[in-house]
Design an enzyme around this catalytic site. Structure first.
Site, short mmCIF file in Angstrom:
data_model
loop_
_atom_site.label_atom_id
_atom_site.label_comp_id
_atom_site.label_asym_id
_atom_site.label_seq_id
_atom_site.Cartn_x
_atom_site.Cartn_y
_atom_site.Cartn_z
CG ASP A 12 -2.90 -4.28 0.39
OD1 ASP A 12 -1.75 -4.27 0.84
OD2 ASP A 12 -3.71 -3.37 0.59
CG ASP A 131 -0.21 -2.36 10.34
OD1 ASP A 131 0.17 -1.65 9.39
OD2 ASP A 131 -0.37 -3.59 10.24
#
Length: 257
Positions: A12, A131
Site C-alpha cells: 500500500d 472492498d
C-alpha cells in the site's frame, strides 16, 4: 494437477512510501516501495500487488516512476491499482511495466469501463478489486455490500452479485478485501471469500486480516481462494514468504517453492 496457490505481498503506497493501516486508517511506514518489492522478489513471492492509496492527481507521476523502478528490479507479475480510471491510465501502467491493473471505484462508477478494458487489453490484465463489508444483522442470511473510495463510501451493491457481473464483463481476477477484517490480524472473512470463489469462474485473491500463517491456509482451504494477499505480516518481519510457503505446503496446499 491443481494450480499452485499464490502468495502475494501487497504494497500500500502513500506519497511514495509503503504504509500499512488498520481498517484503512491509522497508518505506519513500512519502507521504500522499490526496496520492499525487491525483497519479496528475492524471497520467492509469486506476485506483487502495488496499491496507490493516495492516488491523487499530484501523486500519479510519482506512481508511474515508482512502477517503472519496481518493474526494472522485479521479475514476477506486478499488479498496480489505485486511481485507475481510464483506458489511458491502464495503458500508462502497463507501459511502465505492470502486468495487470486493479480497478475498484471506477468499475462501480462505470461498469462498462471494465468491459472496454478487458476488450482493449485482455482479461488477463484486468483485476477488479472489491472492498466488501458485512451488512446483514445477526440471524439474517449473510450479505456483503461493496464500498468504494478506500472503503469510505457505501454503494448499496451486493458483493457477490457484483463479482459475478464483473467476471461477466471480462475481469480476469477478483481481488477481494474484507473491510471488516482489514488490518485486524484475525484472519480473512472466510464466508464472503468462499461465497465469491464459488460464484465466479476466475481466480479470487483473498485479502484483509492476515495475522499468522494458518490464516493463509484457511483462506485457500476454507475460503476457496486461488491466491492470498498479505501486507503487515511480511512488511514488519513477522514472517518471510519462504516460511509461509513451507507452512502451507506442510498442510497440503500446493505452492511454488
Amino acid at each position: 494437477m491443481p494450480l499452485a496457490k499464490r502468495i502475494i505481498p501487497c504494497l500500500d503506497v502513500d506519497k511514495g512510501r509503503v504504509v500499512k493501516g488498520v481498517q484503512f486508517v491509522d497508518i505506519r511506514d513500512a519502507g521504500d516501495p522499490v526496496e520492499v518489492a525487491k525483497k519479496y522478489n528475492e524471497q520467492g513471492a509469486d506476485e506483487i500487488t502495488f496499491l496507490d492509496i493516495t492516488a491523487s492527481v499530484e501523486g500519479r507521476e510519482t506512481t508511474v516512476q515508482t512502477v517503472e523502478k519496481i518493474a526494472a528490479e522485479v521479475f514476477i507479475p506486478l499488479t498496480v491499482g489505485g486511481g485507475i480510471r481510464t483506458l489511458e491510465d491502464i495503458r500508462t501502467m502497463l507501459n511502465a511495466g505492470a502486468d495487470k491493473v486493479s480497478i475498484n471505484s471506477a468499475a462501480v462508477k462505470d461498469p462498462e469501463f471494465v468491459k472496454a478494458a478487458a476488450e482493449g487489453f485482455g482479461s488477463q490484465c484486468i483485476v477488479v478489486a472489491i472492498d466488501a463489508k458485512k451488512v446483514s444483522a445477526e440471524g439474517e442470511p449473510p450479505r456483503w455490500e461493496i464500498f468504494t473510495h478506500g472503503g469510505r463510501k457505501p454503494t448499496g451493491i451486493d458483493a457477490i452479485e457484483w463479482a459475478i457481473r464483473m467476471t461477466d464483463y471480462g475481469a480476469g481476477e477478483i481481488l477481494l478485501t474484507s473491510m471488516d477484517k482489514d488490518g485486524t490480524k484475525d484472519g480473512f472473512d472466510l464466508a464472503v471469500t468462499r461465497a465469491i470463489a464459488d460464484a465466479v469462474p476466475v481466480p479470487v485473491i483473498a485479502s484483509g486480516g492476515v495475522g499468522n500463517l494458518q490464516h493463509l491456509v484457511d483462506g485457500v482451504i476454507e475460503g476457496g481462494a486461488d491466491a492470498v494477499l498479505a501486507a503487515s505480516i511480511f512488511h514488519f518481519g513477522e514472517y518471510t514468504v519462504p516460511q509461509a510457503k513451507e507452512y502451507m505446503q506442510e498442510r497440503g496446499v500446493e505452492v511454488r517453492l
